[in-house]
Write a protein that holds these residues in place. Sequence first.
Motif, PDB file in Angstrom:
ATOM      1  N   VAL A   5       0.866  -1.186   0.000  1.00  0.00           N
ATOM      2  CA  VAL A   5       0.000   0.000   0.000  1.00  0.00           C
ATOM      3  C   VAL A   5       0.900   1.232   0.000  1.00  0.00           C
ATOM      4  N   THR A   6       0.637   2.185  -0.915  1.00  0.00           N
ATOM      5  CA  THR A   6       1.370   3.453  -0.841  1.00  0.00           C
ATOM      6  C   THR A   6       0.454   4.491  -0.208  1.00  0.00           C
ATOM      7  N   SER A   7       1.054   5.418   0.534  1.00  0.00           N
ATOM      8  CA  SER A   7       0.230   6.366   1.298  1.00  0.00           C
ATOM      9  C   SER A   7       0.982   7.675   1.494  1.00  0.00           C
ATOM     10  N   VAL A  59      -2.189  -1.402  -3.603  1.00  0.00           N
ATOM     11  CA  VAL A  59      -3.144  -0.288  -3.529  1.00  0.00           C
ATOM     12  C   VAL A  59      -2.328   0.995  -3.466  1.00  0.00           C
ATOM     13  N   CYS A  60      -2.430   1.797  -4.522  1.00  0.00           N
ATOM     14  CA  CYS A  60      -1.631   3.034  -4.588  1.00  0.00           C
ATOM     15  C   CYS A  60      -2.496   4.210  -4.172  1.00  0.00           C
ATOM     16  N   ALA A  61      -2.453   4.508  -2.889  1.00  0.00           N
ATOM     17  CA  ALA A  61      -3.267   5.613  -2.375  1.00  0.00           C
ATOM     18  C   ALA A  61      -2.433   6.874  -2.174  1.00  0.00           C
ATOM     19  N   ALA A  62      -1.124   6.785  -2.425  1.00  0.00           N
ATOM     20  CA  ALA A  62      -0.265   7.950  -2.185  1.00  0.00           C
ATOM     21  C   ALA A  62      -0.560   9.049  -3.196  1.00  0.00           C
ATOM     22  N   ALA A  63      -0.353  10.280  -2.760  1.00  0.00           N
ATOM     23  CA  ALA A  63      -0.426  11.427  -3.679  1.00  0.00           C
ATOM     24  C   ALA A  63       1.006  11.717  -4.091  1.00  0.00           C
ATOM     25  N   VAL A  64       1.406  11.029  -5.144  1.00  0.00           N
ATOM     26  CA  VAL A  64       2.805  11.124  -5.582  1.00  0.00           C
ATOM     27  C   VAL A  64       2.989  12.410  -6.395  1.00  0.00           C
ATOM     28  N   ALA A  65       4.055  13.140  -6.133  1.00  0.00           N
ATOM     29  CA  ALA A  65       4.321  14.347  -6.922  1.00  0.00           C
ATOM     30  C   ALA A  65       4.550  13.935  -8.371  1.00  0.00           C
ATOM     31  N   ASP A  66       3.868  14.614  -9.284  1.00  0.00           N
ATOM     32  CA  ASP A  66       4.026  14.259 -10.697  1.00  0.00           C
ATOM     33  C   ASP A  66       5.404  14.661 -11.223  1.00  0.00           C
ATOM     34  N   TRP A  67       5.920  15.761 -10.664  1.00  0.00           N
ATOM     35  CA  TRP A  67       7.214  16.238 -11.146  1.00  0.00           C
ATOM     36  C   TRP A  67       8.166  16.404  -9.979  1.00  0.00           C
ATOM     37  N   ASN A  70       8.231  12.537 -12.809  1.00  0.00           N
ATOM     38  CA  ASN A  70       8.490  11.440 -11.869  1.00  0.00           C
ATOM     39  C   ASN A  70       8.021  10.109 -12.451  1.00  0.00           C
ATOM     40  N   PRO A  71       8.562   9.006 -11.970  1.00  0.00           N
ATOM     41  CA  PRO A  71       8.031   7.711 -12.421  1.00  0.00           C
ATOM     42  C   PRO A  71       6.599   7.560 -11.922  1.00  0.00           C
ATOM     43  N   ASP A  72       5.766   6.878 -12.695  1.00  0.00           N
ATOM     44  CA  ASP A  72       4.403   6.590 -12.239  1.00  0.00           C
ATOM     45  C   ASP A  72       4.427   5.216 -11.562  1.00  0.00           C
ATOM     46  N   ILE A  73       4.285   5.223 -10.249  1.00  0.00           N
ATOM     47  CA  ILE A  73       4.438   3.981  -9.480  1.00  0.00           C
ATOM     48  C   ILE A  73       3.300   3.017  -9.790  1.00  0.00           C
ATOM     49  N   LEU A  74       2.082   3.578  -9.829  1.00  0.00           N
ATOM     50  CA  LEU A  74       0.909   2.746 -10.117  1.00  0.00           C
ATOM     51  C   LEU A  74       1.052   2.079 -11.488  1.00  0.00           C
ATOM     52  N   VAL A 126      -4.805  -1.538  -7.566  1.00  0.00           N
ATOM     53  CA  VAL A 126      -5.860  -0.544  -7.336  1.00  0.00           C
ATOM     54  C   VAL A 126      -5.231   0.840  -7.266  1.00  0.00           C
ATOM     55  N   GLY A 127      -5.784   1.770  -8.037  1.00  0.00           N
ATOM     56  CA  GLY A 127      -5.297   3.150  -7.998  1.00  0.00           C
ATOM     57  C   GLY A 127      -6.332   4.078  -7.408  1.00  0.00           C
ATOM     58  N   PHE A 128      -5.917   5.273  -7.095  1.00  0.00           N
ATOM     59  CA  PHE A 128      -6.813   6.315  -6.608  1.00  0.00           C
ATOM     60  C   PHE A 128      -6.805   7.462  -7.600  1.00  0.00           C
ATOM     61  N   ALA A 129      -7.944   8.074  -7.790  1.00  0.00           N
ATOM     62  CA  ALA A 129      -7.997   9.249  -8.652  1.00  0.00           C
ATOM     63  C   ALA A 129      -8.645  10.376  -7.866  1.00  0.00           C
ATOM     64  N   ALA A 160     -10.816   7.084 -17.453  1.00  0.00           N
ATOM     65  CA  ALA A 160      -9.715   7.253 -18.410  1.00  0.00           C
ATOM     66  C   ALA A 160      -8.404   6.813 -17.765  1.00  0.00           C
ATOM     67  N   LYS A 161      -8.265   7.148 -16.479  1.00  0.00           N
ATOM     68  CA  LYS A 161      -7.021   6.807 -15.768  1.00  0.00           C
ATOM     69  C   LYS A 161      -6.878   5.290 -15.594  1.00  0.00           C
ATOM     70  N   LEU A 162      -8.008   4.630 -15.362  1.00  0.00           N
ATOM     71  CA  LEU A 162      -7.987   3.162 -15.216  1.00  0.00           C
ATOM     72  C   LEU A 162      -7.332   2.548 -16.455  1.00  0.00           C
ATOM     73  N   SER A 190      -5.427   4.233 -18.847  1.00  0.00           N
ATOM     74  CA  SER A 190      -4.070   4.698 -19.160  1.00  0.00           C
ATOM     75  C   SER A 190      -3.038   4.095 -18.211  1.00  0.00           C
ATOM     76  N   LYS A 191      -3.441   3.823 -16.972  1.00  0.00           N
ATOM     77  CA  LYS A 191      -2.466   3.293 -16.007  1.00  0.00           C
ATOM     78  C   LYS A 191      -2.398   1.771 -16.042  1.00  0.00           C
ATOM     79  N   GLY A 192      -3.411   1.150 -16.636  1.00  0.00           N
ATOM     80  CA  GLY A 192      -3.393  -0.311 -16.751  1.00  0.00           C
ATOM     81  C   GLY A 192      -3.728  -1.026 -15.456  1.00  0.00           C
TER      82      GLY A 192
HETATM   83  O1  C5P Z   1      -2.258  10.571 -12.467  1.00  0.00           O
HETATM   84  P1  C5P Z   1      -2.745  10.745 -11.082  1.00  0.00           P
HETATM   85  O2  C5P Z   1      -1.711  11.297 -10.141  1.00  0.00           O
HETATM   86  O3  C5P Z   1      -4.045  11.470 -10.929  1.00  0.00           O
HETATM   87  O4  C5P Z   1      -3.055   9.243 -10.619  1.00  0.00           O
HETATM   88  C1  C5P Z   1      -3.382   8.934  -9.344  1.00  0.00           C
HETATM   89  C2  C5P Z   1      -3.027   7.516  -9.034  1.00  0.00           C
HETATM   90  O5  C5P Z   1      -1.748   7.198  -9.547  1.00  0.00           O
HETATM   91  C3  C5P Z   1      -2.936   7.258  -7.563  1.00  0.00           C
HETATM   92  O6  C5P Z   1      -3.266   5.907  -7.335  1.00  0.00           O
HETATM   93  C4  C5P Z   1      -1.483   7.515  -7.259  1.00  0.00           C
HETATM   94  O7  C5P Z   1      -1.052   6.825  -6.096  1.00  0.00           O
HETATM   95  C5  C5P Z   1      -0.818   6.967  -8.500  1.00  0.00           C
HETATM   96  N1  C5P Z   1       0.413   7.644  -8.894  1.00  0.00           N
HETATM   97  C6  C5P Z   1       1.610   6.966  -8.785  1.00  0.00           C
HETATM   98  N2  C5P Z   1       2.761   7.558  -9.193  1.00  0.00           N
HETATM   99  C7  C5P Z   1       2.754   8.794  -9.719  1.00  0.00           C
HETATM  100  C8  C5P Z   1       1.545   9.486  -9.841  1.00  0.00           C
HETATM  101  C9  C5P Z   1       0.387   8.893  -9.414  1.00  0.00           C
HETATM  102  O8  C5P Z   1       1.613   5.837  -8.286  1.00  0.00           O
HETATM  103  N3  C5P Z   1       3.890   9.343 -10.103  1.00  0.00           N
END
Ligand code: C5P
Length: 405
Positions: free
Chosen positions: A192-194, A270-278, A304-308, A323-326, A338-340, A342-344
């Motif tokens: 789980v990411t948080s 379960v990727c619930a973290a709010a990961v910084a996009d950049w 940044n890398p997209d962990i999800l 499982v991702g969070f939007a 759409a995110k479901l 694109s993120k696979g």
């Molecule tokens: O693209 P967006 O940030 O809206 O997507 C949200 C989902 O993607 C969340 O589940 C978040 O944990 C995950 N995420 C991620 N790595 C990133 C950006 C988002 O795992 N760099």
Amino acid sequence: MLSSKRILLIVGGGIAAYKALELVRLLRADGAAVRCVLTQSGAQFVTPLSLQALSEDKVYADLFSLTDESEMGHIQLSRQADLLVVAPATANLMARMAAGLADDLASTVLLATDKPVLIAPAMNVRMWQHPATQSNLSTLRARGVAVIGPNEGAMACNEFGPGRLAEPAEILAAIRDRLAGAEPLAGRHAIVTSGPTYEPIDPVRYIANRSSGQQGHAIAAALAALGARVTLVSGPVAVPDPAGVRVVKIETAAEMLAACQAALPADIAVCAAAVADWRVARPAAEKIKKKPRAAPPSLAMALNPDILATLAEKGPARPRLVVGFAAETSDVVAYAKAKLKSKGCDWMVANDVSPGTGIMGGAENAVHLITRRGVEDWPRLPKAEVARRLARRIAAHLDPETVAT
Ligand code: C5P
């Protein structure tokens, strides 16, 4: 349904004791037999008569009542129950349980019992956060006591924070789980990411976001409560580590990805973290100096890398359920669908985090669960309850035979 189940409900002191009445009503409506033990301080808040009327049984209060002891001793009270529930469990009662004291009927029954025990703590936020209470909590958990709540919210003492008794319906659900002896995720590993990530600008400054980690941490706790082995990869947060969960603390998105990959293999992510996009492309090695009259620095950013998306990539290491969070501020479901794609990932939990909803950083969440089968709109619920429902859905998905949602 709890028909033919016998609950011994111990009602501790505190303003939340009034909710015990509703709990008794729900338990009776669910078919359970309820017998109540009222502590001396509990009796300051609810009357034996109310409990007796709702439970349709005698209420027990005084350890030294000779009549009670001859009719129904403390050993007998526990023997005739399938589950002991303490609601509300005060800081004092938890401390007495942890220390093994037996100085009234409630603590004596709790010391003498060999039945499963569930406690629903309720107290002032500072009492809950005090190291003494947290250490008692760990002791009780280590002895196999199940814990529901407390929830976060406004409290009778005019403070805000964790300490509110879980809602009666949540306690009822926890009672059902406990009696089902259900650990449907036993043997499964969940990552789980948080929380937020911190992306450094220089050694003292960073870019971050408002994620509190409450929802992700609650999901980690809920998966662990169903028996999963959980690795919680968390950015910097103020919420406490959930008990029984391995917590890996990171700061940046790159560190979060590395920690998730190191934790593989897993059945669930379960990727619930709010990961910084950049991130800042080249963080300064020294603190950037503010020079008089000089233009503010501009920061070159890198993606940044997209962990999800990385965890959801096809391959032998892919967890069975990702499982991702939007978090969105408009067109929540459309963006999430759409995110479901694109993120696979397999599922998306979508929520509206517009200012005014009080969701980001708040105690409650209103989500839509998007699966390949469609969209479910869940009601606004405490984050712990969203987590519990999601954990049960995950368990049912992985093992539809044994878990009903
Ligand atoms: O693209 P967006 O940030 O809206 O997507 C949200 C989902 O993607 C969340 O589940 C978040 O944990 C995950 N995420 C991620 N790595 C990133 C950006 C988002 O795992 N760099």
